[in-house]
Motif scaffolding. Sequence first.
Motif, PDB file in Angstrom:
ATOM      1  N   SER A  34     -35.863 -39.785  32.573  1.00  0.00           N
ATOM      2  CA  SER A  34     -34.630 -39.812  33.343  1.00  0.00           C
ATOM      3  C   SER A  34     -33.682 -38.703  32.919  1.00  0.00           C
ATOM      4  O   SER A  34     -33.520 -38.427  31.731  1.00  0.00           O
ATOM      5  CB  SER A  34     -33.940 -41.168  33.115  1.00  0.00           C
ATOM      6  OG  SER A  34     -32.572 -41.104  33.428  1.00  0.00           O
ATOM      7  N   TYR A  45     -27.239 -48.816  37.185  1.00  0.00           N
ATOM      8  CA  TYR A  45     -28.541 -48.422  37.733  1.00  0.00           C
ATOM      9  C   TYR A  45     -29.294 -49.615  38.317  1.00  0.00           C
ATOM     10  O   TYR A  45     -29.188 -50.739  37.827  1.00  0.00           O
ATOM     11  CB  TYR A  45     -29.415 -47.800  36.643  1.00  0.00           C
ATOM     12  CG  TYR A  45     -28.784 -46.609  35.951  1.00  0.00           C
ATOM     13  CD1 TYR A  45     -28.864 -45.342  36.518  1.00  0.00           C
ATOM     14  CD2 TYR A  45     -28.119 -46.752  34.743  1.00  0.00           C
ATOM     15  CE1 TYR A  45     -28.307 -44.243  35.885  1.00  0.00           C
ATOM     16  CE2 TYR A  45     -27.545 -45.653  34.102  1.00  0.00           C
ATOM     17  CZ  TYR A  45     -27.649 -44.395  34.684  1.00  0.00           C
ATOM     18  OH  TYR A  45     -27.090 -43.323  34.058  1.00  0.00           O
ATOM     19  N   TRP A  47     -33.405 -49.865  39.726  1.00  0.00           N
ATOM     20  CA  TRP A  47     -34.671 -49.258  40.137  1.00  0.00           C
ATOM     21  C   TRP A  47     -35.247 -50.022  41.310  1.00  0.00           C
ATOM     22  O   TRP A  47     -35.099 -51.255  41.414  1.00  0.00           O
ATOM     23  CB  TRP A  47     -35.658 -49.264  38.971  1.00  0.00           C
ATOM     24  CG  TRP A  47     -35.340 -48.239  37.927  1.00  0.00           C
ATOM     25  CD1 TRP A  47     -34.382 -48.329  36.952  1.00  0.00           C
ATOM     26  CD2 TRP A  47     -35.967 -46.971  37.768  1.00  0.00           C
ATOM     27  NE1 TRP A  47     -34.384 -47.193  36.190  1.00  0.00           N
ATOM     28  CE2 TRP A  47     -35.348 -46.337  36.659  1.00  0.00           C
ATOM     29  CE3 TRP A  47     -36.989 -46.313  38.431  1.00  0.00           C
ATOM     30  CZ2 TRP A  47     -35.727 -45.076  36.212  1.00  0.00           C
ATOM     31  CZ3 TRP A  47     -37.375 -45.058  37.994  1.00  0.00           C
ATOM     32  CH2 TRP A  47     -36.741 -44.441  36.900  1.00  0.00           C
ATOM     33  N   ASP A  49     -38.891 -50.138  44.056  1.00  0.00           N
ATOM     34  CA  ASP A  49     -40.254 -49.678  44.304  1.00  0.00           C
ATOM     35  C   ASP A  49     -40.647 -49.934  45.748  1.00  0.00           C
ATOM     36  O   ASP A  49     -39.957 -50.653  46.487  1.00  0.00           O
ATOM     37  CB  ASP A  49     -41.261 -50.280  43.318  1.00  0.00           C
ATOM     38  CG  ASP A  49     -41.390 -51.797  43.432  1.00  0.00           C
ATOM     39  OD1 ASP A  49     -40.804 -52.399  44.355  1.00  0.00           O
ATOM     40  OD2 ASP A  49     -42.085 -52.389  42.585  1.00  0.00           O
ATOM     41  N   TYR A  67     -37.189 -46.652  33.164  1.00  0.00           N
ATOM     42  CA  TYR A  67     -37.952 -47.832  33.567  1.00  0.00           C
ATOM     43  C   TYR A  67     -39.409 -47.649  33.199  1.00  0.00           C
ATOM     44  O   TYR A  67     -39.973 -46.560  33.365  1.00  0.00           O
ATOM     45  CB  TYR A  67     -37.825 -48.071  35.078  1.00  0.00           C
ATOM     46  CG  TYR A  67     -38.673 -49.210  35.591  1.00  0.00           C
ATOM     47  CD1 TYR A  67     -38.403 -50.519  35.203  1.00  0.00           C
ATOM     48  CD2 TYR A  67     -39.747 -48.979  36.445  1.00  0.00           C
ATOM     49  CE1 TYR A  67     -39.186 -51.568  35.659  1.00  0.00           C
ATOM     50  CE2 TYR A  67     -40.529 -50.024  36.903  1.00  0.00           C
ATOM     51  CZ  TYR A  67     -40.245 -51.317  36.514  1.00  0.00           C
ATOM     52  OH  TYR A  67     -41.020 -52.351  36.952  1.00  0.00           O
ATOM     53  N   PHE A  78     -41.394 -45.027  43.475  1.00  0.00           N
ATOM     54  CA  PHE A  78     -40.232 -45.516  42.736  1.00  0.00           C
ATOM     55  C   PHE A  78     -39.038 -44.595  42.967  1.00  0.00           C
ATOM     56  O   PHE A  78     -39.196 -43.383  43.134  1.00  0.00           O
ATOM     57  CB  PHE A  78     -40.520 -45.557  41.231  1.00  0.00           C
ATOM     58  CG  PHE A  78     -41.588 -46.531  40.829  1.00  0.00           C
ATOM     59  CD1 PHE A  78     -41.269 -47.841  40.458  1.00  0.00           C
ATOM     60  CD2 PHE A  78     -42.925 -46.149  40.817  1.00  0.00           C
ATOM     61  CE1 PHE A  78     -42.257 -48.737  40.087  1.00  0.00           C
ATOM     62  CE2 PHE A  78     -43.917 -47.045  40.448  1.00  0.00           C
ATOM     63  CZ  PHE A  78     -43.588 -48.336  40.082  1.00  0.00           C
ATOM     64  N   ARG A  80     -34.440 -44.587  41.867  1.00  0.00           N
ATOM     65  CA  ARG A  80     -33.354 -45.263  41.143  1.00  0.00           C
ATOM     66  C   ARG A  80     -32.063 -45.108  41.939  1.00  0.00           C
ATOM     67  O   ARG A  80     -31.711 -43.993  42.338  1.00  0.00           O
ATOM     68  CB  ARG A  80     -33.197 -44.650  39.752  1.00  0.00           C
ATOM     69  CG  ARG A  80     -32.219 -45.372  38.847  1.00  0.00           C
ATOM     70  CD  ARG A  80     -32.076 -44.631  37.524  1.00  0.00           C
ATOM     71  NE  ARG A  80     -31.463 -43.325  37.716  1.00  0.00           N
ATOM     72  CZ  ARG A  80     -31.485 -42.347  36.814  1.00  0.00           C
ATOM     73  NH1 ARG A  80     -32.097 -42.517  35.658  1.00  0.00           N
ATOM     74  NH2 ARG A  80     -30.902 -41.184  37.065  1.00  0.00           N
TER      75      ARG A  80
END
Length: 199
Positions: A34, A45, A47, A49, A67, A78, A80
């Motif tokens: 990151s 944050y 995350w 998917d 993550y 993925f 964020r």
Amino acid sequence: ETNVVKVTVINFVPGSIASDQTICEGTAPAAFTSVVASGDGVLTYQWQDSPDGIIFTDIPAATSATYTSVSLIADTWFKRVVTASLNGTDCMEETNVIKVTVNNFIPGSILADQTICEGVAPLALTSVAPTGDGTFTYQWQSSLDGLSYSNIIGANLSTYAPAALTADTWYKRQVTSTLNGNTCSEETNDVEITVLNFI
């Protein structure tokens, strides 16, 4: 003259995440790295998917800057989402999207068990071809007990014709799939060649 009002503009950069990977089915990708978000407000944050790179959903409890994914059995994307909170206002921006490509394949099978006389070569072992991702290569293995196998030197085709045998011997085929430079190996069933030994 009226009073003065100030409009505060929340300026922030969501950072980025890295990187695309290719993994074997049922394994976990390396932790995503990151570049942290920066700018105004309190930054948080989430995350997400996706199974198709289009529709994303939140990953429960994935609220850190980095993550580490669980094991995967299918291609997964993925990203964020970063929220900047200031003076009771929330602004959201997203990072880039990364893709984890999962190498899925079925190693096929080999045929068939046989019974032969001592000193005779069995029929060639036939093959049901592997299917799925990647480019396939082969390594045949043999065993005298059906438990401990070793590679047969030079046996790298989809089929294999054993030489004459004097003892019961088991065979199986290891299939390696190469995708994006990543290699994954799986094994077929085994077959037994029973040798009739008598005096």
